[in-house]
Motif scaffolding. Structure first.
Motif, PDB file in Angstrom:
ATOM      1  N   LEU A 177       0.660  -1.105   0.093  1.00 18.82           N
ATOM      2  CA  LEU A 177      -0.108  -0.048  -0.051  1.00 18.82           C
ATOM      3  C   LEU A 177       0.763   1.210   0.034  1.00 18.82           C
ATOM      4  CD1 LEU A 177      -2.895  -1.113   2.526  1.00 18.82           C
ATOM      5  CD2 LEU A 177      -3.125  -0.519   0.092  1.00 18.82           C
ATOM      6  N   THR A 178       1.927   1.206   0.725  1.00 25.72           N
ATOM      7  CA  THR A 178       2.815   2.126   0.748  1.00 25.72           C
ATOM      8  C   THR A 178       3.616   2.771  -0.633  1.00 25.72           C
ATOM      9  OG1 THR A 178       3.325   1.917   3.143  1.00 25.72           O
ATOM     10  CG2 THR A 178       4.691   3.332   1.918  1.00 25.72           C
ATOM     11  N   LEU A 179       3.944   1.370  -1.245  1.00 22.54           N
ATOM     12  CA  LEU A 179       4.643   1.576  -2.490  1.00 22.54           C
ATOM     13  C   LEU A 179       3.390   2.030  -3.530  1.00 22.54           C
ATOM     14  CD1 LEU A 179       6.669  -1.461  -2.583  1.00 22.54           C
ATOM     15  CD2 LEU A 179       7.594   0.711  -2.528  1.00 22.54           C
ATOM     16  N   PHE A 180       2.032   1.751  -3.467  1.00 19.07           N
ATOM     17  CA  PHE A 180       0.921   2.233  -4.370  1.00 19.07           C
ATOM     18  C   PHE A 180       0.879   3.549  -4.080  1.00 19.07           C
ATOM     19  CE2 PHE A 180      -3.239   3.283  -5.593  1.00 19.07           C
ATOM     20  CZ  PHE A 180      -3.408   2.834  -6.657  1.00 19.07           C
ATOM     21  N   ARG A 181       1.335   4.173  -2.809  1.00 18.09           N
ATOM     22  CA  ARG A 181       1.256   5.667  -2.605  1.00 18.09           C
ATOM     23  C   ARG A 181       2.387   6.413  -3.420  1.00 18.09           C
ATOM     24  NH1 ARG A 181       2.269   8.049   3.397  1.00 18.09           N
ATOM     25  NH2 ARG A 181       2.939  10.164   2.709  1.00 18.09           N
ATOM     26  N   VAL A 182       3.790   5.614  -3.193  1.00 16.99           N
ATOM     27  CA  VAL A 182       4.783   6.302  -3.856  1.00 16.99           C
ATOM     28  C   VAL A 182       4.527   6.193  -5.478  1.00 16.99           C
ATOM     29  CG1 VAL A 182       7.262   5.734  -4.534  1.00 16.99           C
ATOM     30  CG2 VAL A 182       6.463   5.600  -2.360  1.00 16.99           C
ATOM     31  N   ALA A 183       3.939   5.081  -5.991  1.00 16.09           N
ATOM     32  CA  ALA A 183       4.001   4.854  -7.462  1.00 16.09           C
ATOM     33  C   ALA A 183       3.077   6.064  -8.012  1.00 16.09           C
ATOM     34  CB  ALA A 183       3.259   3.620  -7.935  1.00 16.09           C
ATOM     35  N   THR A 184       1.945   6.652  -7.164  1.00 20.96           N
ATOM     36  CA  THR A 184       0.931   7.420  -7.605  1.00 20.96           C
ATOM     37  C   THR A 184       1.369   8.746  -7.093  1.00 20.96           C
ATOM     38  OG1 THR A 184      -0.338   7.463  -5.421  1.00 20.96           O
ATOM     39  CG2 THR A 184      -1.023   5.951  -7.276  1.00 20.96           C
ATOM     40  N   PHE A 185       2.713   9.126  -6.560  1.00 28.33           N
ATOM     41  CA  PHE A 185       3.142  10.352  -6.322  1.00 28.33           C
ATOM     42  C   PHE A 185       2.539  11.276  -5.291  1.00 28.33           C
ATOM     43  CE2 PHE A 185       4.462   9.596 -10.748  1.00 28.33           C
ATOM     44  CZ  PHE A 185       5.900   9.462 -10.689  1.00 28.33           C
ATOM     45  N   PRO A 200      20.653   6.719   4.099  1.00 21.88           N
ATOM     46  CA  PRO A 200      20.985   7.782   3.273  1.00 21.88           C
ATOM     47  C   PRO A 200      20.776   7.206   1.572  1.00 21.88           C
ATOM     48  CG  PRO A 200      22.928   8.000   4.870  1.00 21.88           C
ATOM     49  CD  PRO A 200      22.004   6.530   5.060  1.00 21.88           C
ATOM     50  N   ILE A 201      21.249   6.056   1.088  1.00 17.80           N
ATOM     51  CA  ILE A 201      21.295   5.779  -0.053  1.00 17.80           C
ATOM     52  C   ILE A 201      19.821   4.995  -0.534  1.00 17.80           C
ATOM     53  CG2 ILE A 201      23.665   5.350  -0.137  1.00 17.80           C
ATOM     54  CD1 ILE A 201      23.154   2.384   0.030  1.00 17.80           C
ATOM     55  N   SER A 202      18.893   5.014   0.605  1.00 21.29           N
ATOM     56  CA  SER A 202      17.490   4.293   0.171  1.00 21.29           C
ATOM     57  C   SER A 202      16.794   5.269  -1.049  1.00 21.29           C
ATOM     58  CB  SER A 202      16.854   4.513   1.403  1.00 21.29           C
ATOM     59  OG  SER A 202      16.445   5.731   1.732  1.00 21.29           O
ATOM     60  N   TRP A 203      17.451   6.341  -1.408  1.00 20.68           N
ATOM     61  CA  TRP A 203      16.800   7.078  -2.561  1.00 20.68           C
ATOM     62  C   TRP A 203      16.853   6.001  -3.734  1.00 20.68           C
ATOM     63  CZ3 TRP A 203      19.992   7.657  -6.750  1.00 20.68           C
ATOM     64  CH2 TRP A 203      21.572   7.757  -6.510  1.00 20.68           C
ATOM     65  N   ILE A 204      17.926   5.205  -3.754  1.00 17.25           N
ATOM     66  CA  ILE A 204      17.810   4.403  -5.092  1.00 17.25           C
ATOM     67  C   ILE A 204      16.832   3.476  -5.058  1.00 17.25           C
ATOM     68  CG2 ILE A 204      19.390   2.655  -6.039  1.00 17.25           C
ATOM     69  CD1 ILE A 204      21.682   3.805  -4.694  1.00 17.25           C
ATOM     70  N   TYR A 205      16.345   3.002  -4.003  1.00 15.09           N
ATOM     71  CA  TYR A 205      15.247   2.060  -3.922  1.00 15.09           C
ATOM     72  C   TYR A 205      13.994   2.925  -4.426  1.00 15.09           C
ATOM     73  CZ  TYR A 205      11.408  -0.330  -1.357  1.00 15.09           C
ATOM     74  OH  TYR A 205      10.234  -0.979  -1.116  1.00 15.09           O
ATOM     75  N   TYR A 206      13.527   4.078  -4.014  1.00 17.69           N
ATOM     76  CA  TYR A 206      12.102   4.655  -4.429  1.00 17.69           C
ATOM     77  C   TYR A 206      12.531   4.930  -6.203  1.00 17.69           C
ATOM     78  CZ  TYR A 206      11.540   5.023   0.531  1.00 17.69           C
ATOM     79  OH  TYR A 206      11.023   4.899   1.790  1.00 17.69           O
ATOM     80  N   LEU A 207      13.720   5.529  -6.379  1.00 14.92           N
ATOM     81  CA  LEU A 207      14.067   6.016  -7.752  1.00 14.92           C
ATOM     82  C   LEU A 207      13.818   4.734  -8.743  1.00 14.92           C
ATOM     83  CD1 LEU A 207      16.588   8.779  -7.779  1.00 14.92           C
ATOM     84  CD2 LEU A 207      14.164   9.017  -7.487  1.00 14.92           C
ATOM     85  N   SER A 208      14.410   3.732  -8.467  1.00 11.27           N
ATOM     86  CA  SER A 208      14.352   2.481  -9.266  1.00 11.27           C
ATOM     87  C   SER A 208      12.788   1.938  -9.550  1.00 11.27           C
ATOM     88  CB  SER A 208      15.217   1.493  -8.610  1.00 11.27           C
ATOM     89  OG  SER A 208      14.964   0.963  -7.304  1.00 11.27           O
ATOM     90  N   ILE A 210       9.989   3.774  -8.808  1.00 14.41           N
ATOM     91  CA  ILE A 210       9.200   4.853  -9.860  1.00 14.41           C
ATOM     92  C   ILE A 210       9.583   4.546 -11.245  1.00 14.41           C
ATOM     93  CG2 ILE A 210       9.000   7.108 -10.115  1.00 14.41           C
ATOM     94  CD1 ILE A 210       9.273   7.682  -7.277  1.00 14.41           C
ATOM     95  N   PHE A 211      10.683   4.440 -11.518  1.00 17.02           N
ATOM     96  CA  PHE A 211      11.287   4.254 -12.922  1.00 17.02           C
ATOM     97  C   PHE A 211      10.572   3.069 -13.591  1.00 17.02           C
ATOM     98  CE2 PHE A 211      13.960   2.162 -16.084  1.00 17.02           C
ATOM     99  CZ  PHE A 211      14.043   3.258 -16.957  1.00 17.02           C
ATOM    100  N   LEU A 212      10.519   1.926 -12.859  1.00 17.57           N
ATOM    101  CA  LEU A 212       9.744   0.636 -13.193  1.00 17.57           C
ATOM    102  C   LEU A 212       8.292   0.966 -13.497  1.00 17.57           C
ATOM    103  CD1 LEU A 212      11.731  -1.982 -11.449  1.00 17.57           C
ATOM    104  CD2 LEU A 212      11.956  -1.489 -13.969  1.00 17.57           C
ATOM    105  N   THR A 213       7.771   1.017 -12.532  1.00 18.77           N
ATOM    106  CA  THR A 213       6.061   1.306 -12.351  1.00 18.77           C
ATOM    107  C   THR A 213       5.602   2.364 -13.197  1.00 18.77           C
ATOM    108  OG1 THR A 213       6.411   2.638 -10.235  1.00 18.77           O
ATOM    109  CG2 THR A 213       6.011   0.142 -10.220  1.00 18.77           C
ATOM    110  N   ALA A 214       5.960   3.699 -12.704  1.00 16.83           N
ATOM    111  CA  ALA A 214       5.320   4.935 -13.263  1.00 16.83           C
ATOM    112  C   ALA A 214       5.836   5.073 -14.670  1.00 16.83           C
ATOM    113  CB  ALA A 214       5.849   6.275 -12.680  1.00 16.83           C
ATOM    114  N   PHE A 215       6.810   4.918 -15.064  1.00 19.72           N
ATOM    115  CA  PHE A 215       7.476   4.864 -16.444  1.00 19.72           C
ATOM    116  C   PHE A 215       7.500   3.857 -17.365  1.00 19.72           C
ATOM    117  CE2 PHE A 215      10.598   8.233 -14.262  1.00 19.72           C
ATOM    118  CZ  PHE A 215       9.281   9.175 -14.276  1.00 19.72           C
ATOM    119  N   VAL A 216       8.073   2.865 -16.896  1.00 19.10           N
ATOM    120  CA  VAL A 216       7.939   1.483 -17.919  1.00 19.10           C
ATOM    121  C   VAL A 216       6.721   0.805 -17.974  1.00 19.10           C
ATOM    122  CG1 VAL A 216       9.037  -0.867 -18.202  1.00 19.10           C
ATOM    123  CG2 VAL A 216      10.473   1.110 -17.452  1.00 19.10           C
ATOM    124  N   PHE A 217       6.092   0.571 -17.012  1.00 16.05           N
ATOM    125  CA  PHE A 217       4.780  -0.202 -16.919  1.00 16.05           C
ATOM    126  C   PHE A 217       3.718   0.497 -17.426  1.00 16.05           C
ATOM    127  CE2 PHE A 217       7.178  -2.915 -13.728  1.00 16.05           C
ATOM    128  CZ  PHE A 217       7.464  -4.175 -14.669  1.00 16.05           C
TER     129      PHE A 217
END
Length: 275
Positions: A177-185, A200-208, A210-217
């Motif tokens: 559910l949290t990731l769905f919130r992230v995917a809908t921005f 500090p490097i957890s931004w890689i987790y979110y950006l990757s 978002i790239f897969l769900t919001a852009f590719v899929f």
């Protein structure tokens, strides 16, 4: 007798295909939608009575229109082979349920669905709905792949971030559910900055993610719908010109059956006159 039936059928078909009659149907559907919206407001008793009379008139008109369309069909059995005809018939029959008594909620809901008849009356809207329905199976595989990605990222997020915020990352289902919130921005940066304070490097987790769900899929979904819609447009154009995609051949067996039925009726009429 056959000649009278044939003449009546041709007249009804002419009425059904008339642009004026089609325009009246669309106007009545819009009026039905306005009546449904008006009933949600606080109205006087006189206004409620007037709306009830108008609603009754709309219901009677729909019954007459569906009867005309049914009688205009050369072969009555083929009427129910068309999905849109079945849809319209169910909506019209549902509108006949009295609005009072125990079935008041069901009657209101079925009257709301009368607005959907606008889809069956406008060819362009039918084209869009047909394309969407045909695209759903293909989109299902993309959705399945998205679910796999969501599940993997949710499992990783639950393992890494559950100590930071139990509400957002307590288990896999909550993490999805949290990731769905992230995917809908939806305020996704608040979630990211909260975990970045610890990792500090957890931004890689979110950006990757978002790239897969919001852009590719998402683009894959849009591309699938556009592809099917292009095929439906080509099919519609071919039917309008009496051709298939290869050109020159009849568009469908239904058209051949229709022409054969009309020729048989004309032949019967000529034989009866010759007697």
């Amino acid at each position: 007798m056959n000649s009278l039936v044939f003449k009546a059928q041709r007249r009804l078909k002419k009425i059904d295909n008339s642009k004026v009659f089609q325009g009246i149907i669309i106007a009545v559907i819009i009026l039905s939608a306005l009546l449904i919206g008006a009933k949600t407001h606080n109205l006087s008793d006189n206004a409620i009575v007037i709306l009830g009379i108008l609603d009754l008139g709309v219901t009677v008109f729909f019954v007459i229109e569906i009867v005309i369309r049914y009688l205009a069909y050369p072969k009555k059995k083929q009427f129910f082979k068309n999905g849109w005809n079945i849809f319209d018939t169910v909506i019209v029959i549902g509108s006949l349920i009295p609005a009072g008594g125990a079935g008041v909620l069901l009657a209101r809901l079925l009257r709301v669905f009368r607005v959907l008849r606008l889809v069956s009356m406008v060819p362009e809207l039918r084209l869009l709905i047909n394309a969407l329905l045909k695209a759903i199976p293909r989109m299902g595989y993309i959705a399945l792949l998205m679910f796999v990605i969501f599940y993997i990222y949710a499992a990783i997020g639950s393992m890494l971030f559950h100590t930071i915020n139990e509400v957002l990352w307590g288990d896999v289902s909550i993490s999805m559910l949290t990731l769905f919130r992230v995917a809908t921005f939806e305020d996704w940066t608040d979630v990211m900055y909260e975990t970045m304070a610890v990792f500090p490097i957890s931004w890689i987790y979110y950006l990757s993610f978002i790239f897969l769900t919001a852009f590719v899929f998402l683009n894959m979904m849009v591309g699938t719908v556009l592809e099917v819609m292009g095929q439906e447009h080509e099919k519609f154009r071919a039917e309008q010109h009496g051709e298939t995609g290869e050109g020159g051949e009849p568009a469908s067996r239904a058209q051949i059956d229709k022409l054969e039925a009309e020729l048989a009726q004309i032949k019967a009429l000529l034989l009866e006159k010759s007697k």
